[in-house]
Design an enzyme around this catalytic site. Structure first.
Site, mmCIF file in Angstrom:
data_model
loop_
_atom_site.group_PDB
_atom_site.id
_atom_site.type_symbol
_atom_site.label_atom_id
_atom_site.label_comp_id
_atom_site.label_asym_id
_atom_site.label_seq_id
_atom_site.Cartn_x
_atom_site.Cartn_y
_atom_site.Cartn_z
ATOM 1 C CE LYS A 78 -4.343 -1.541 1.604
ATOM 2 N NZ LYS A 78 -4.209 -3.218 2.160
ATOM 3 C CD GLU A 123 -10.363 4.213 1.877
ATOM 4 O OE1 GLU A 123 -10.141 5.274 1.434
ATOM 5 O OE2 GLU A 123 -9.492 3.311 1.093
ATOM 6 C CB SER A 144 -0.288 -8.049 -0.759
ATOM 7 O OG SER A 144 -1.197 -8.983 0.068
HETATM 8 C C1 LIG Z 1 -5.047 -4.017 2.152
HETATM 9 C C2 LIG Z 1 -4.458 -5.291 1.814
HETATM 10 C C3 LIG Z 1 -4.775 -6.115 0.621
HETATM 11 C C4 LIG Z 1 -6.172 -5.850 -0.148
HETATM 12 O O1 LIG Z 1 -6.236 -4.741 -0.875
HETATM 13 P P1 LIG Z 1 -5.989 -4.886 -2.605
HETATM 14 O O2 LIG Z 1 -6.303 -3.460 -2.917
HETATM 15 O O3 LIG Z 1 -6.911 -5.835 -2.905
HETATM 16 O O4 LIG Z 1 -4.370 -5.060 -2.530
HETATM 17 C C5 LIG Z 1 -4.339 -7.380 0.379
HETATM 18 N N1 LIG Z 1 -3.038 -7.488 1.177
HETATM 19 C C6 LIG Z 1 -2.585 -6.584 2.228
HETATM 20 C C7 LIG Z 1 -1.392 -7.109 2.853
HETATM 21 C C8 LIG Z 1 -3.299 -5.621 2.532
HETATM 22 O O5 LIG Z 1 -2.870 -5.040 3.520
#
Ligand SMILES: *Cc1c(COP(=O)(O)O)cnc(C)c1O
Length: 401
Positions: A94, A116, A383
């Site tokens: 993010k 948000e 992610s």
């Molecule tokens: C917020 C988050 C997601 C989900 O958000 P996307 O917009 O679908 O990427 C996935 N993995 C992690 C570690 C997150 O913090």
């Protein structure tokens, strides 16, 4: 920012029939101002230099492409590679987007930042970049998520931002988004709204995708260096869809790479208790854009269920809806119990503790590796890291501190 042969969204913000700007008139000016600023800045050399320099010096990019040897052996066929977004500053993908958007805010002269957050990761990433520039910052978070993610709430406060707990509706991400939009309508003159995924009205899905697509751009080079071809498949979890869109986008024109998005199956698609609009939803309008949604016959948004706060959202970014309908990406779902099993498995086999969101992508390797040949190279987009989820996992495992 590079585009592909489809060159979408179109001028009205549509990806085929998905996307658009379904917002109150009071926000149209702000969205146009944002779009104009972005279009003017995005290809300018000084802006690119600023953005990529922040990504390398503040975020720590490029993130490694790491060969997961024990996990590959575990499945017995094919090679599994991990794109390590968990190693970014603040622990998830993010930050790529917030570093970009805060630069837009700076160029637009905005003094107040709002956002948000669901799991709290976007709140942390936003509070982080706001602290760095000394800007006032307000984070909207569902009261339910404030409870589930108390560690991130405290992190946000330590970074000097104010957390507003939202009690309406199911007190989760969609309600936080509603409240942030309400704030923006009221304070549009001096306030920049940093949306955390490829959702919301145009131009957000495009901007968030472009800033995150550094992940896919790096992967193209790293794949050549590491296994001398393009990946056979890329697997990413999908909440709003920003980590998936960021790694998919530069590969849309590379047909030999399968793009696989994994949604939150919660208690199982057949139970209706899940957060998988691409698997079990219908098109409709939510938070300013047309996309697949979880809604009832009268168009009311349905409750969602996922063990992972970051995937617990009834909508999805419009570009994913389009990729699904044209058949360029595949969307599957895995249930809470499968994701939890994968969380433990990856932690024990690789010494890497993934976020519960990411664990959904890992959980799909079981069925996927079975259908692929031994020569296949599969990339999982890691992610984020799992530290924030330790309390949730401990509670499920019946452990009390
Ligand atoms: C917020 C988050 C997601 C989900 O958000 P996307 O917009 O679908 O990427 C996935 N993995 C992690 C570690 C997150 O913090």
């Amino acid at each position: 920012m590079k585009s592909n042969k489809f060159n979408l969204p179109d001028n009205n913000g549509f990806f085929g029939e998905f996307g658009g700007k379904f917002v109150p008139e009071t926000l149209m000016y702000a969205l146009e101002e944002l779009e104009n600023t972005y279009n003017e800045l995005k290809d300018r050399e000084d802006f690119q230099k600023e953005f990529y320099s922040d990504l390398s010096n503040f975020v720590g990019r490029p993130s490694p492409l790491y060969f997961a040897e024990r996990l590959s052996n575990h499945y017995g066929s094919g090679s599994i590679w991990l794109k390590r977004e968990d190693l970014n500053h603040t622990g998830a993908h993010k930050i790529n987007n917030t570093v970009g958007q805060i630069l837009l805010a700076k160029h637009m002269g905005k003094k107040r930042i709002i956002a948000e957050t669901g799991a709290g990761q976007h709140g942390v990433a936003t509070a982080t970049v706001a602290a760095r520039l000394g800007l006032e910052c307000h984070i909207y978070m569902g009261a339910e998520d404030v409870k589930r993610q108390s560690l991130n709430v405290y992190r946000i406060k330590l970074l000097g931002a104010e957390v507003h707990a939202v009690d309406s509706g199911t007190a989760t991400l969609k309600d936080a988004l509603n409240e942030a939009l309400r704030d923006w309508v009221t304070n549009v003159d001096d306030t920049y709204y940093i949306i955390g995924s490829v959702t919301g009205p145009h131009p957000y899905p495009m901007i968030v995708r472009d800033f995150n697509s550094v992940v896919g751009q790096e992967l193209i080079h790293q794949s050549k260096d590491s296994f001398n071809s393009m990946p056979d498949a890329i697997v990413a979890c999908v909440g709003g869809g920003s980590n998936a869109m960021g790694i998919f986008y530069p590969f849309i024109d590379i047909p030999e790479t399968r793009l696989i998005g994994v949604e939150a199956g919660g208690n199982g698609i057949s139970t209706g208790e899940h957060a998988a609009p691409l698997n079990d939803g219908t098109p409709g309008v939510l938070h300013g854009a047309r996309s697949y949604l979880m809604q009832d016959e009268s168009g009311q948004i349905m409750d969602t269920k996922s063990v992972s706060a970051g995937l617990d959202y009834p909508g999805v970014g419009p570009e994913h809806s389009w990729l699904k309908d044209i058949g360029r990406a595949e969307y599957v779902a895995v249930n809470d119990d499968e994701a939890l099993k994968a969380f433990h498995e990856v932690t024990e086999l690789e010494g890497i503790m993934p976020a519960l969101e990411t664990a959904h992508a890992f959980a799909y390797l079981g069925p996927l590796m079975k259908e692929l040949p031994d020569t296949a190279n599969v990339v999982v987009n890691v992610s984020g890291r799992g530290d924030k989820d330790i309390n949730t996992v401990a509670e499920i495992d019946g452990i009390k501190f």
